[in-house]
Each structure stands twice: as structure tokens, then as C-alpha cells.
Scaffold this motif. Structure first.
Motif, mmCIF file in Angstrom:
data_model
loop_
_atom_site.group_PDB
_atom_site.id
_atom_site.type_symbol
_atom_site.label_atom_id
_atom_site.label_comp_id
_atom_site.label_asym_id
_atom_site.label_seq_id
_atom_site.Cartn_x
_atom_site.Cartn_y
_atom_site.Cartn_z
ATOM 1 N N GLY A 1 109.183 -23.987 4.829
ATOM 2 C CA GLY A 1 108.852 -24.581 3.550
ATOM 3 C C GLY A 1 108.305 -23.532 2.592
ATOM 4 N N LEU A 2 107.520 -23.989 1.619
ATOM 5 C CA LEU A 2 106.955 -23.058 0.641
ATOM 6 C C LEU A 2 106.018 -22.052 1.294
ATOM 7 C CD1 LEU A 2 106.238 -25.237 -2.518
ATOM 8 C CD2 LEU A 2 107.716 -23.229 -2.364
ATOM 9 N N GLY A 3 105.260 -22.511 2.310
ATOM 10 C CA GLY A 3 104.366 -21.587 3.000
ATOM 11 C C GLY A 3 105.119 -20.419 3.603
ATOM 12 N N TRP A 4 106.282 -20.724 4.196
ATOM 13 C CA TRP A 4 107.128 -19.675 4.768
ATOM 14 C C TRP A 4 107.590 -18.702 3.685
ATOM 15 C CZ3 TRP A 4 108.911 -17.944 9.447
ATOM 16 C CH2 TRP A 4 110.028 -17.115 9.425
ATOM 17 N N CYS A 5 107.996 -19.228 2.548
ATOM 18 C CA CYS A 5 108.496 -18.366 1.464
ATOM 19 C C CYS A 5 107.399 -17.441 0.944
ATOM 20 C CB CYS A 5 109.051 -19.225 0.332
ATOM 21 S SG CYS A 5 110.535 -20.140 0.781
ATOM 22 N N PHE A 6 106.214 -17.996 0.702
ATOM 23 C CA PHE A 6 105.128 -17.156 0.194
ATOM 24 C C PHE A 6 104.689 -16.118 1.223
ATOM 25 C CE2 PHE A 6 104.511 -20.467 -3.040
ATOM 26 C CZ PHE A 6 104.325 -19.662 -4.156
ATOM 27 N N SER A 7 104.614 -16.520 2.478
ATOM 28 C CA SER A 7 104.204 -15.567 3.511
ATOM 29 C C SER A 7 105.245 -14.458 3.667
ATOM 30 C CB SER A 7 103.989 -16.281 4.847
ATOM 31 O OG SER A 7 105.195 -16.853 5.320
ATOM 32 N N SER A 8 106.523 -14.802 3.522
ATOM 33 C CA SER A 8 107.588 -13.802 3.644
ATOM 34 C C SER A 8 107.577 -12.832 2.466
ATOM 35 C CB SER A 8 108.945 -14.493 3.756
ATOM 36 O OG SER A 8 109.016 -15.274 4.929
ATOM 37 N N ILE A 9 107.271 -13.330 1.276
ATOM 38 C CA ILE A 9 107.156 -12.437 0.119
ATOM 39 C C ILE A 9 106.021 -11.444 0.340
ATOM 40 C CG2 ILE A 9 106.534 -12.339 -2.329
ATOM 41 C CD1 ILE A 9 108.040 -15.032 -2.647
ATOM 42 N N GLY A 10 104.865 -11.943 0.793
ATOM 43 C CA GLY A 10 103.743 -11.041 1.065
ATOM 44 C C GLY A 10 104.077 -10.006 2.113
ATOM 45 N N LYS A 11 104.715 -10.445 3.179
ATOM 46 C CA LYS A 11 105.089 -9.545 4.276
ATOM 47 C C LYS A 11 105.993 -8.428 3.793
ATOM 48 C CE LYS A 11 107.811 -9.695 8.592
ATOM 49 N NZ LYS A 11 106.819 -9.459 9.652
ATOM 50 N N HIS A 12 107.012 -8.765 3.009
ATOM 51 C CA HIS A 12 108.013 -7.762 2.642
ATOM 52 C C HIS A 12 107.578 -6.885 1.463
ATOM 53 C CE1 HIS A 12 110.492 -10.404 5.255
ATOM 54 N NE2 HIS A 12 110.906 -9.227 5.663
ATOM 55 N N ILE A 13 106.677 -7.389 0.624
ATOM 56 C CA ILE A 13 106.055 -6.495 -0.360
ATOM 57 C C ILE A 13 105.273 -5.413 0.374
ATOM 58 C CG2 ILE A 13 104.198 -6.328 -2.071
ATOM 59 C CD1 ILE A 13 105.138 -8.987 -3.231
ATOM 60 N N GLU A 14 104.497 -5.822 1.356
ATOM 61 C CA GLU A 14 103.697 -4.857 2.120
ATOM 62 C C GLU A 14 104.589 -3.878 2.870
ATOM 63 O OE1 GLU A 14 100.460 -2.892 3.151
ATOM 64 O OE2 GLU A 14 100.331 -4.737 1.962
ATOM 65 N N ARG A 15 105.634 -4.370 3.507
ATOM 66 C CA ARG A 15 106.536 -3.497 4.261
ATOM 67 C C ARG A 15 107.229 -2.487 3.352
ATOM 68 N NH1 ARG A 15 110.742 -5.849 8.656
ATOM 69 N NH2 ARG A 15 108.735 -6.280 9.643
ATOM 70 N N CYS A 16 107.661 -2.948 2.197
ATOM 71 C CA CYS A 16 108.350 -2.067 1.252
ATOM 72 C C CYS A 16 107.420 -0.954 0.772
ATOM 73 C CB CYS A 16 108.862 -2.888 0.072
ATOM 74 S SG CYS A 16 110.024 -2.017 -0.976
ATOM 75 N N LEU A 17 106.184 -1.306 0.441
ATOM 76 C CA LEU A 17 105.206 -0.302 -0.011
ATOM 77 C C LEU A 17 104.902 0.690 1.108
ATOM 78 C CD1 LEU A 17 102.763 -2.588 -2.034
ATOM 79 C CD2 LEU A 17 104.304 -0.841 -2.963
ATOM 80 N N GLN A 18 104.827 0.209 2.343
ATOM 81 C CA GLN A 18 104.602 1.109 3.480
ATOM 82 C C GLN A 18 105.736 2.121 3.608
ATOM 83 O OE1 GLN A 18 104.148 -1.272 6.991
ATOM 84 N NE2 GLN A 18 102.218 -2.193 6.336
ATOM 85 N N THR A 19 106.955 1.638 3.529
ATOM 86 C CA THR A 19 108.106 2.528 3.680
ATOM 87 C C THR A 19 108.107 3.598 2.596
ATOM 88 O OG1 THR A 19 109.459 0.824 4.743
ATOM 89 C CG2 THR A 19 110.633 2.656 3.705
ATOM 90 N N ILE A 20 107.870 3.209 1.363
ATOM 91 C CA ILE A 20 107.852 4.189 0.268
ATOM 92 C C ILE A 20 106.727 5.197 0.473
ATOM 93 C CG2 ILE A 20 107.521 4.516 -2.209
ATOM 94 C CD1 ILE A 20 108.735 1.705 -2.593
ATOM 95 N N SER A 21 105.540 4.716 0.787
ATOM 96 C CA SER A 21 104.383 5.607 0.899
ATOM 97 C C SER A 21 104.517 6.580 2.069
ATOM 98 C CB SER A 21 103.094 4.793 1.041
ATOM 99 O OG SER A 21 102.876 4.020 -0.114
ATOM 100 N N MET A 22 104.995 6.081 3.205
ATOM 101 C CA MET A 22 105.165 6.973 4.340
ATOM 102 C C MET A 22 106.275 7.991 4.072
ATOM 103 S SD MET A 22 102.758 6.140 6.287
ATOM 104 C CE MET A 22 103.161 7.247 7.632
#
Length: 317
Positions: free
Chosen positions: A159-180
Motif C-alpha cells: 500500500g502507501l506505506g510500502w511506496c513511501f518506505s521504498s522511496i526512502g530506501k532507494h533515495i538512501e541507496r542512491c546517495l550511498q552509491t554516489i558518495s562511495m
């Protein structure tokens, strides 16, 4: 659904998964650097610097002093309460968000997060990190995050909870990849035509869970441009920037479905410009300077988007 109603669903779920993804990435990097610190054949002039630079707020002077001090790094990163991004503090924050979202998460997920919280707060953990048992602690923590991701994926409703949690997860993952990625290209001045060997790139690739796929997908040499192709532009690599941006876009469409607010259209356009900027970058002909700018601009734009997204959905009125 009104934005202020969405915020009640979104806030805890967004930050729960973002904190857990940050901790997962940090532990994977720590485990990689810790194991490779035993390899005497590696010319390891950076030590734990990439980890400390991105995941802590230590000053450059402190990083230079402690970047080769394994005992300090293990305790500071895992269980130091003064470190806001320590594993202990991040899991505590994630548990607080999970507690506030218990009507949105499954019993299995809550029990696993609670179990991780109690383990990371064991009184004897800092002392054990000074002994050979440290490798077992790291192994358990990394396994716990594999289980967390599995439980989340298998038991959570879409549901919406899944969508919001997935957005948070992949924003964080993307920033990690760029920074590393920046951490390993900056010391060589983003030289795409350089001759750094696989030993140099192995730490970055292992930290992003991309080493095995890289070996299967690319020929041996040269690596400098191929690593960028892999970690930034490879649509089949789960930690690549282009793949994570695609998932964020998918879940944004879920959140904005049937939402005609002007702010929603603005957010769609903002993210579309960010994703298109990377999609239409010709990585085959990137210059060193262009690579540095692409990484910086993508990171800055994603941080701006994250802040605007949070203001839109998580600012209670």
C-alpha cells in the motif's frame, strides 16, 4: 488523499526504511574494509577513510588520525552513542519509527527490528569488538539486515506505506552509491583513462554488493571507465544510480496516483529532470571533469528533491 493525511501514513515508514538502508550500507562497507585490512598485499593508503568521510561527521583531522585504527572505527561506527550515525543510534531511530507505525508494519517485522535493537545494546558489545569476536559480530549484523530486507519484502502489504518506505530506501541507496563512488574517484582525480587495477576497485564494488556482477559482466581491463558504467549506469545492477532512480520514479507514481495537487506535478517534474539528466549522459564519452560534475550534480539534485519531498508530505499543519 490530502497531503496532511498522507503524512500520517508516510513519515514513519519513509524514515524507518531510510535509516535501515543507511545502516545496511554502512555495515557492508565496514565489513568489506575490515576483512580487506588483513590483506597485507593491498596498498591500502585510504584505510577506513571512505567509510568515515561519508557515514560520520568527524573532522578531516580526526579522519586522518583514525582512518587506519580498526579498534576505534569498529566501536565508533557500531556502538558509540556520540556518533549520530552509529549502528546503535540508527537502529534505535528505526525502532522508534517502527513503534510509531505498528499499525502499518507486520508483527514479524517489528519482532525482528526489536531483536536487532536488543542485540546492538548488549552491554558487553564494545569490549567484544576489541577481540577476534569482532568478525562474528559483523557477520551477525550483516545477516540480520539480509533477514530484515527479506521479512520486509515478503510480509509487508503493498500500500502507501510500502511506496513511501521504498522511496526512502532507494533515495538512501542512491546517495550511498554516489558518495562511495566519489570516495574512490576523487583520490585519482576522476581519471577515466587511468590504469588502476581490480584490487583498487574491489573495495568499492564489494561495498555496493556489485563485485561478482562486475566480474561476470566486464572484461579485465581497463577498469576506470567500466566501473563507472557499472555503478552509475548499469540498469541491471540493483545498487546502480540509474536503477535506483527508476525505482524511485515507480513508487512516486504510486504515491501521486489520482493526486492532482500542483505540488504533486511540481515534484514529478523535479524528479523527471533529475532522472533525465543522468539518462541522457553519454558515459562512453565522459571526460574526467564531466564525471566529477555528473556525480556532484546528481547528488545535489537528489538531496534537494529529498528535502522538498519531505517538506511536502511530512510537514504537519
Amino acid at each position: 488523499m490530502e497531503v496532511n493525511m498522507l503524512s500520517r501514513v508516510a513519515d514513519g515508514m519513509f524514515w524507518l526504511n531510510r535509516y535501515m538502508e543507511r545502516t545496511d550500507g554502512m555495515l557492508l562497507t565496514l565489513n568489506t574494509l575490515y576483512i580487506m585490512s588483513f590483506d597485507q598485499e593491498t596498498n591500502d593508503y585510504q584505510g577506513y577513510k571512505p567509510l568515515l568521510k561519508y557515514y560520520t561527521d568527524l573532522s578531516p583531522e580526526y579522519i586522518a588520525e583514525f582512518q587506519h585504527d580498526t579498534n576505534f572505527v569498529l566501536k565508533y561506527v557500531i556502538c558509540d552513542n556520540k556518533n549520530l550515525n552509529s549502528v546503535r543510534n540508527l537502529i534505535t531511530k528505526a525502532r522508534e519509527n517502527a513503534r510509531g507505525s505498528q499499525d502499518k508494519i507486520t508483527k514479524e517485522l517489528w519482532e525482528h527490528i526489536n531483536s536487532m535493537y536488543h542485540y546492538i545494546n548488549l552491554p558487553d558489545l564494545p569490549k567484544r569488538l576489541e577481540t577476534p569476536d569482532a568478525i562474528n559480530i559483523l557477520a551477525k549484523l550483516n545477516k540480520d539486515f539480509l533477514l530484515y530486507n527479506g521479512i520486509f519484502h515478503v510480509t509487508m502489504p503493498r500500500g502507501l506505506g510500502w511506496c513511501f518506505s521504498s522511496i526512502g530506501k532507494h533515495i538512501e541507496r542512491c546517495l550511498q552509491t554516489i558518495s562511495m563512488t566519489q570516495s574512490y574517484y576523487a583520490p585519482i582525480e576522476y581519471n577515466l583513462e587511468g590504469k588502476e587495477d581490480l584490487l583498487y576497485w574491489r573495495k568499492l564494488l564489494l561495498s555496493l554488493s556489485g563485485y561478482e556482477l562486475y566480474l561476470k559482466s566486464y572484461s579485465n581491463i581497463p577498469h576506470n571507465r567500466k566501473v563507472i558504467q557499472h555503478v552509475i549506469f548499469n540498469p541491471d545492477f540493483a545498487h546502480s544510480v540509474i536503477f535506483t532512480l527508476g525505482l524511485i520514479e515507480t513508487y512516486l507514481e504510486c504515491v501521486f496516483k489520482n493526486n492532482n495537487l500542483m505540488e504533486a506535478r511540481t515534484m514529478r517534474n523535479q524528479f523527471g529532470r533529475l532522472k533525465s539528466y543522468l539518462e541522457y549522459t553519454d558515459y562512453h564519452h565522459l571526460t574526467n571533469f564531466q564525471l566529477e560534475q555528473v556525480l556532484k550534480n546528481t547528488k545535489d539534485q537528489l538531496n534537494d528533491f529529498s528535502m522538498d519531498f519531505s517538506k511536502l508530505f511530512f510537514s504537519y499543519t
